[in-house]
Motif scaffolding. Structure first.
Motif, PDB file in Angstrom:
ATOM      1  N   ILE A  98       0.841  -1.199   0.000  1.00 60.57           N
ATOM      2  CA  ILE A  98       0.000   0.000   0.000  1.00 60.57           C
ATOM      3  C   ILE A  98       0.878   1.252   0.000  1.00 60.57           C
ATOM      4  CG2 ILE A  98      -1.915  -1.108   1.220  1.00 60.57           C
ATOM      5  CD1 ILE A  98      -0.943   0.288   3.784  1.00 60.57           C
ATOM      6  N   THR A  99       0.246   2.390  -0.260  1.00 62.48           N
ATOM      7  CA  THR A  99       0.885   3.684  -0.077  1.00 62.48           C
ATOM      8  C   THR A  99       0.060   4.447   0.942  1.00 62.48           C
ATOM      9  OG1 THR A  99       1.777   3.764  -2.315  1.00 62.48           O
ATOM     10  CG2 THR A  99       1.511   5.866  -1.194  1.00 62.48           C
ATOM     11  N   VAL A 100       0.732   5.008   1.928  1.00 57.61           N
ATOM     12  CA  VAL A 100       0.058   5.759   2.978  1.00 57.61           C
ATOM     13  C   VAL A 100       0.357   7.237   2.776  1.00 57.61           C
ATOM     14  CG1 VAL A 100      -0.134   6.134   5.460  1.00 57.61           C
ATOM     15  CG2 VAL A 100       0.287   3.828   4.588  1.00 57.61           C
ATOM     16  N   MET A 101      -0.703   8.030   2.742  1.00 53.92           N
ATOM     17  CA  MET A 101      -0.572   9.480   2.630  1.00 53.92           C
ATOM     18  C   MET A 101      -1.221  10.092   3.873  1.00 53.92           C
ATOM     19  SD  MET A 101      -1.714   9.683  -1.345  1.00 53.92           S
ATOM     20  CE  MET A 101      -1.587  11.440  -1.460  1.00 53.92           C
ATOM     21  N   VAL A 102      -0.469  10.938   4.564  1.00 54.73           N
ATOM     22  CA  VAL A 102      -0.964  11.557   5.786  1.00 54.73           C
ATOM     23  C   VAL A 102      -0.776  13.062   5.682  1.00 54.73           C
ATOM     24  CG1 VAL A 102      -0.643  11.734   8.284  1.00 54.73           C
ATOM     25  CG2 VAL A 102      -0.361   9.525   7.166  1.00 54.73           C
ATOM     26  N   VAL A 103      -1.835  13.798   5.985  1.00 54.38           N
ATOM     27  CA  VAL A 103      -1.758  15.247   6.080  1.00 54.38           C
ATOM     28  C   VAL A 103      -1.873  15.571   7.565  1.00 54.38           C
ATOM     29  CG1 VAL A 103      -2.807  17.449   5.447  1.00 54.38           C
ATOM     30  CG2 VAL A 103      -2.892  15.517   3.847  1.00 54.38           C
ATOM     31  N   GLN A 104      -0.904  16.347   8.058  1.00 47.79           N
ATOM     32  CA  GLN A 104      -0.939  16.723   9.465  1.00 47.79           C
ATOM     33  C   GLN A 104      -0.634  18.198   9.621  1.00 47.79           C
ATOM     34  OE1 GLN A 104       1.973  14.230  11.366  1.00 47.79           O
ATOM     35  NE2 GLN A 104       3.687  15.408  10.615  1.00 47.79           N
ATOM     36  N   ASN A 105      -1.043  18.746  10.775  1.00 45.53           N
ATOM     37  CA  ASN A 105      -0.703  20.131  11.080  1.00 45.53           C
ATOM     38  C   ASN A 105       0.809  20.226  11.196  1.00 45.53           C
ATOM     39  OD1 ASN A 105      -3.338  21.108  11.199  1.00 45.53           O
ATOM     40  ND2 ASN A 105      -3.564  20.498  13.330  1.00 45.53           N
ATOM     41  N   ALA A 106       1.380  21.261  10.642  1.00 51.08           N
ATOM     42  CA  ALA A 106       2.839  21.428  10.652  1.00 51.08           C
ATOM     43  C   ALA A 106       3.271  22.272  11.837  1.00 51.08           C
ATOM     44  CB  ALA A 106       3.301  22.044   9.335  1.00 51.08           C
ATOM     45  N   LYS A 107       2.993  21.792  13.023  1.00 53.02           N
ATOM     46  CA  LYS A 107       3.399  22.516  14.222  1.00 53.02           C
ATOM     47  C   LYS A 107       4.841  22.160  14.556  1.00 53.02           C
ATOM     48  CE  LYS A 107      -1.111  22.471  16.454  1.00 53.02           C
ATOM     49  NZ  LYS A 107      -1.846  21.988  17.621  1.00 53.02           N
ATOM     50  N   ASP A 108       5.598  23.152  14.947  1.00 56.46           N
ATOM     51  CA  ASP A 108       6.936  22.875  15.435  1.00 56.46           C
ATOM     52  C   ASP A 108       6.818  22.419  16.879  1.00 56.46           C
ATOM     53  OD1 ASP A 108       8.405  23.460  13.141  1.00 56.46           O
ATOM     54  OD2 ASP A 108       8.334  25.613  13.570  1.00 56.46           O
ATOM     55  N   ARG A 109       7.393  21.301  17.178  1.00 50.78           N
ATOM     56  CA  ARG A 109       7.267  20.727  18.504  1.00 50.78           C
ATOM     57  C   ARG A 109       8.461  21.084  19.404  1.00 50.78           C
ATOM     58  NH1 ARG A 109       3.485  19.010  16.162  1.00 50.78           N
ATOM     59  NH2 ARG A 109       2.227  17.201  16.065  1.00 50.78           N
TER      60      ARG A 109
END
Length: 112
Positions: A98-109
């Motif tokens: 499979i291919t997994v695509m994830v969109v996440q908030n780009a917060k600096d941690r």
């Protein structure tokens, strides 16, 4: 032969469900799309038309990146593609199933 194909399909479905569940638990996840070997979305948090459009755009981007990688090193392969904007980050990880695509908030941690 049909039974073997059905067993393989069940294993792949359980694999997709497990990957989806693990990603869903991570903080700041906005969207998840899981694509099959052919590049079709099989599980997603997006509406179906958006998931299809997003996966098509990914296919174009992946082909261009792989073409560039081949020119640099013909033996190299794409393991992960990461694209970051001010607001979001898209992580794309292909594997043999499979291919997994994830969109996440780009917060600096990093806290200074």
């Amino acid at each position: 032969m049909i039974q073997s194909s059905q067993q393989q399909s069940k294993r792949t479905r359980s694999y997709v469900e497990e990957v989806y569940r693990l990603i869903e638990q991570k903080p700041d996840i906005v969207d998840i799309i899981i694509l099959n070997k052919r590049g079709n979305p099989v599980k997603s948090t997006m509406e179906q038309p958006s998931a299809i459009e997003f996966s098509g755009l990914y296919g174009i981007l992946k082909d261009k990146v792989q073409s560039g990688l081949q020119k640099i090193d013909p033996d190299d392969e794409l393991l992960m593609l990461r694209v970051r904007t001010k607001a979001n980050e898209v992580l794309i990880t292909p594997d043999e199933k499979i291919t997994v695509m994830v969109v996440q908030n780009a917060k600096d941690r990093i806290q200074l």
